[in-house]
Enzyme design. Structure first.
Site, PDB file in Angstrom:
ATOM      1  N   GLU A 175     -71.929  73.622   7.255  1.00 41.33           N
ATOM      2  CA  GLU A 175     -72.037  74.271   5.940  1.00 41.33           C
ATOM      3  C   GLU A 175     -71.192  75.575   6.002  1.00 41.33           C
ATOM      4  OE1 GLU A 175     -76.632  73.195   5.079  1.00 41.33           O
ATOM      5  OE2 GLU A 175     -76.153  75.144   5.566  1.00 41.33           O
ATOM      6  N   GLU A 360     -78.259  66.333   6.455  1.00 43.93           N
ATOM      7  CA  GLU A 360     -79.567  66.999   5.980  1.00 43.93           C
ATOM      8  C   GLU A 360     -80.107  66.994   4.940  1.00 43.93           C
ATOM      9  OE1 GLU A 360     -79.252  71.403   7.117  1.00 43.93           O
ATOM     10  OE2 GLU A 360     -77.786  70.929   8.734  1.00 43.93           O
TER      11      GLU A 360
END
Length: 450
Positions: A175, A360
């Site tokens: 991320e 995720e």
């Protein structure tokens, strides 16, 4: 009442491609217990120790103590019919000062963890960086320092030498938007800055670090290398031109910046309007290394964000708007259709037939242990509907290879401390006892091999 996506799809393992991977994910600082094993301080330790940054000033010192309980946690995955474990290594555990002396205890821990994963017939999927920058490097500017990519590359070589040859896949960065924009422009994560120049530079340097890691790992003939990018489904709050433009700007900064750099060697013009003046000189020269080919793309997706124009604020002139759908404990709007739309968009516009993994997806909920059980029907519905969205994307031609639920365990949820629970396994943070939730049992049944 209309049917939900999961009511119209068969979401059992047998309905997915035969080589599809079902796993669960965690991150080092969130589960390991950073006070164990001679790990060095991270910028999350100092961020949490500063009043007002983290709920109840909680940190990851103990977390879930996976440092000592990793074997039992891997048993949960094996017993739950999962194929794989996605975990991260902590830079500060491996090299406590970020540079220089290596912590042998840290390397030995990741050696033991890797063995435990493999001994249970699971695939180990490594993420090299999931936000815990060594505090000593933060002192030097951290992700705004032009040398950070070299520091990262040195760390990557150390951990790769120990366990890289046993990994099913390796992701460089988790991320990058959170590492940079969320942490340096919005100030919500460590180091807690609110500075557009720091944001722009960290947004570039984190990608430069990705490129450095790719270069060094390719030199060692590593295969199956990728990056994990978080995406939101950004949509205009209304059909006004101003809101449409605001949503396009947010999409450019939050979504397109990172994937376009990697897939196309460029940054989106809507983001450069505000950020280009703050980028380091000669940034264009770095784009070739940033855009070198990856073997797979990791996609983290949680929610839809409606975006409105905000004329009273400086660039990017955006503000969130209230959605109309149900939200998670995080306040994130639940929108499974956004995952299907995202995966098809990525395949169509950026990566083609490159393998994609949903690295995720999950939800936080106010779970409670009652009579030895945790009943979480909201999470069960969330998982089922997003699995159905993944199937829709596969049917549309997306080369989707896997799904890792976030998270295996309730854990340290960064600025929200231990209050927000994402796990399919409940953790009592006093006793550290693990209790599989109804969502764990649902997934165990769905992904059983028949």
């Amino acid at each position: 009442m209309p049917q939900t996506p999961s009511q119209t799809r068969d979401i059992r393992r047998s309905a997915f491609p035969k080589d599809f991977i079902f796993g669960a994910a965690t991150a080092a600082y969130q589960v390991e217990g950073h006070k164990f094993g001679n790990a060095g301080l991270t910028h999350w330790d100092t961020f949490a120790a500063t009043p007002g940054n983290v709920l109840r000033a909680e940190d990851g010192a103990t977390a879930c103590d996976q440092y000592h309980r990793y074997g039992a946690d891997m048993d949960l995955l094996k017993d739950g019919n999962f194929d794989a474990y996605r975990f991260s290594a902590s830079w500060a555990r491996v090299i406590p000062e970020g540079r220089g002396a290596v912590n042998r205890e840290g390397l030995d821990y990741y050696d033991r963890l890797t063995d435990a994963i493999l001994e249970r017939g699971l695939q180990p999927h490594l993420t090299l960086y999931h936000w815990e920058l060594p505090a000593a490097l933060s002192d030097l500017g951290g992700w705004t320092n032009p040398d950070v990519h070299r520091w990262f590359g040195d760390y990557v070589e150390v951990i790769d030498e120990q366990i890289g040859d046993r990994m099913a896949s390796i992701a460089t960065i988790n991320e990058p938007w959170c590492v940079s924009y969320l942490s340096h422009m919005l100030g919500h994560h460590a180091p807690g800055m609110r500075n557009i120049r720091a944001a722009a530079r960290s947004m570039h340097y984190v990608l430069k670090a990705h490129g450095e890691a790719m270069t060094r790992l390719r030199a060692k003939n590593r295969k199956n290398l990728g990056i994990v990018i978080n995406f939101e489904h950004a949509a205009p709050a209304s059909d006004s031109e101003a809101d449409i433009a605001a949503a396009a700007t947010q999409d450019a900064t939050n979504n397109r910046w990172f994937i376009e750099a990697i897939a196309k060697g460029q940054y989106p013009k809507e983001a450069l309007v505000g950020l280009e003046a703050h980028l380091p000189k000669g940034w264009q020269d770095d784009m070739a290394a940033i855009a070198q080919p990856i073997d797979w793309l990791g996609v983290n997706y949680y929610f839809r964000q409606l975006v409105a124009h905000d004329a009273d604020s400086p660039w990017p002139h955006t503000k969130p708007a209230q959605g109309h759908l149900a939200t998670t404990q995080m306040g994130w709007e639940i929108y499974p259709e956004g995952l299907r739309a995202l995966l098809t968009r990525l395949s169509r516009d950026y990566v083609g037939d490159l393998p994609i993994m949903v690295t995720e997806n999950g939800m936080a909920w106010d779970d409670h242990l009652r009579n030895g059980e945790v009943n979480d029907p909201e999470r069960c519905a969330y998982i089922a509907d997003h699995m159905a969205a993944m199937q829709d994307a596969i049917d549309a031609g997306v080369n989707l290879k896997g799904f890792f639920y976030w998270s295996l365990l309730d854990n340290y949820e960064w600025a929200f401390g231990y209050e927000r629970r994402f796990g399919m396994v409940h953790v009592d943070f006093e006793s550290l006892q693990r209790t599989p939730k109804a969502s764990y049992h649902m997934l165990k049944t769905l992904i059983e091999r028949t």
